[in-house]
Design a protein around this motif. Sequence first.
Motif, PDB file in Angstrom:
ATOM      1  N   SER A 245       0.854  -1.185   0.000  1.00 51.89           N
ATOM      2  CA  SER A 245       0.000   0.000   0.000  1.00 51.89           C
ATOM      3  C   SER A 245       0.892   1.237   0.000  1.00 51.89           C
ATOM      4  CB  SER A 245      -0.925   0.008   1.223  1.00 51.89           C
ATOM      5  OG  SER A 245      -0.223   0.435   2.381  1.00 51.89           O
ATOM      6  N   TYR A 247       0.493   3.539   2.390  1.00 53.71           N
ATOM      7  CA  TYR A 247       0.500   3.998   3.783  1.00 53.71           C
ATOM      8  C   TYR A 247      -0.041   5.427   3.871  1.00 53.71           C
ATOM      9  CZ  TYR A 247       3.323  -0.176   4.520  1.00 53.71           C
ATOM     10  OH  TYR A 247       3.757  -1.487   4.560  1.00 53.71           O
ATOM     11  N   LEU A 248      -1.177   5.640   3.227  1.00 53.61           N
ATOM     12  CA  LEU A 248      -1.715   6.993   3.099  1.00 53.61           C
ATOM     13  C   LEU A 248      -2.162   7.592   4.418  1.00 53.61           C
ATOM     14  CD1 LEU A 248      -3.825   6.556  -0.164  1.00 53.61           C
ATOM     15  CD2 LEU A 248      -1.645   7.758   0.085  1.00 53.61           C
ATOM     16  N   ASP A 270      -6.498   3.745   1.033  1.00 55.98           N
ATOM     17  CA  ASP A 270      -5.390   2.855   0.712  1.00 55.98           C
ATOM     18  C   ASP A 270      -5.843   1.753  -0.236  1.00 55.98           C
ATOM     19  OD1 ASP A 270      -2.688   3.243   1.597  1.00 55.98           O
ATOM     20  OD2 ASP A 270      -3.440   3.288   3.642  1.00 55.98           O
ATOM     21  N   SER A 273      -6.322   3.154  -3.672  1.00 51.98           N
ATOM     22  CA  SER A 273      -5.049   3.418  -4.350  1.00 51.98           C
ATOM     23  C   SER A 273      -4.427   2.133  -4.877  1.00 51.98           C
ATOM     24  CB  SER A 273      -4.079   4.138  -3.411  1.00 51.98           C
ATOM     25  OG  SER A 273      -3.626   3.289  -2.373  1.00 51.98           O
ATOM     26  N   GLU A 288       2.027   6.786  -4.726  1.00 52.61           N
ATOM     27  CA  GLU A 288       2.299   7.680  -3.600  1.00 52.61           C
ATOM     28  C   GLU A 288       2.927   8.987  -4.068  1.00 52.61           C
ATOM     29  OE1 GLU A 288       4.890   9.150  -0.198  1.00 52.61           O
ATOM     30  OE2 GLU A 288       5.413   8.575  -2.240  1.00 52.61           O
TER      31      GLU A 288
END
Length: 306
Positions: A245, A247-248, A270, A273, A288
Amino acid sequence: MSNRDQLRNEIARGLVAYETANGALAGVRSDAARGAFIEQVVDSIRRVEYIRLVQTRAISAERCDPNTRAFDPLLASLACKSAGEIDEACWLIFLSIHCGKHLTDGWSLARQLYSGHGPGREWTWNRVSADPSGFRRWLDAANTNWNSANSRPKFGNHRKYVSLAAYGERGTGAAVETYVHWVGANRSHEYVFRSALHRSGEDPRGAFDNLYRSLDAVTQFGRLAKFDYLCMLSKCGLANIEPASAYLSQSTGPLAGARRLFGKSHGNLDAASVRLANDLCIGMQVVEDSLCNWAKSPTRYKAFRG
């Protein structure tokens, strides 16, 4: 058709595929916003491709020598990897992430930290991992010299709030010493990476997450530094890991971009995305990076280099 045009078309088709399956993307309804986002994705892809491309080329010795202004820690890391010096390669990547590349000073800070006392007295991994307290003493003296000469080297834009302090709990001295402790008593990066893979059932994504969380032990390494460090290890072929991921939830710029792109009311950003990455056939680091840069100028493309 240029390579950039081909990438634009591929990303545009990927966005259509995502929207067909998941509904319209709130942030790119206008042509201007969609075009700006596509350009940022293309830029991010090309930054990732650059690391892969330079691994196919010969690297000049000057790029590996911190006593020359041509020094580049990333290229030096790749040269070390080719020579089988894995620990040195990983240490150089850590330095590159901790320092960042300044828009005008380039890699000056990483070069000066690595060069230490000069030829034959560089702060190599063998030396710094055996004597992190000695590195702190050297850094304290170096800070005095930089301050008196008004020549303090600069951190990169993403690291501009990091301290060069040798002592205390939050400076570069602490960052280096806690990094040495993170690698562990046997001072082997490969052992750290193999252990993470083993704990995750040989799953590269699980290993990435395991390492990401364990890096909380390293001072001055927040979400972006941890993410970029591990992604660079992966791109350079130094660790068999892959981000699952972006890691938003722990981010600022990328999170703002995700909220704008998917809509503020969207539930799991996440997960969204990850689906977008799959439809665009890009990695999570590209997602990201693209979201972060697009959020700075969502309707007009601007190239970001720092």
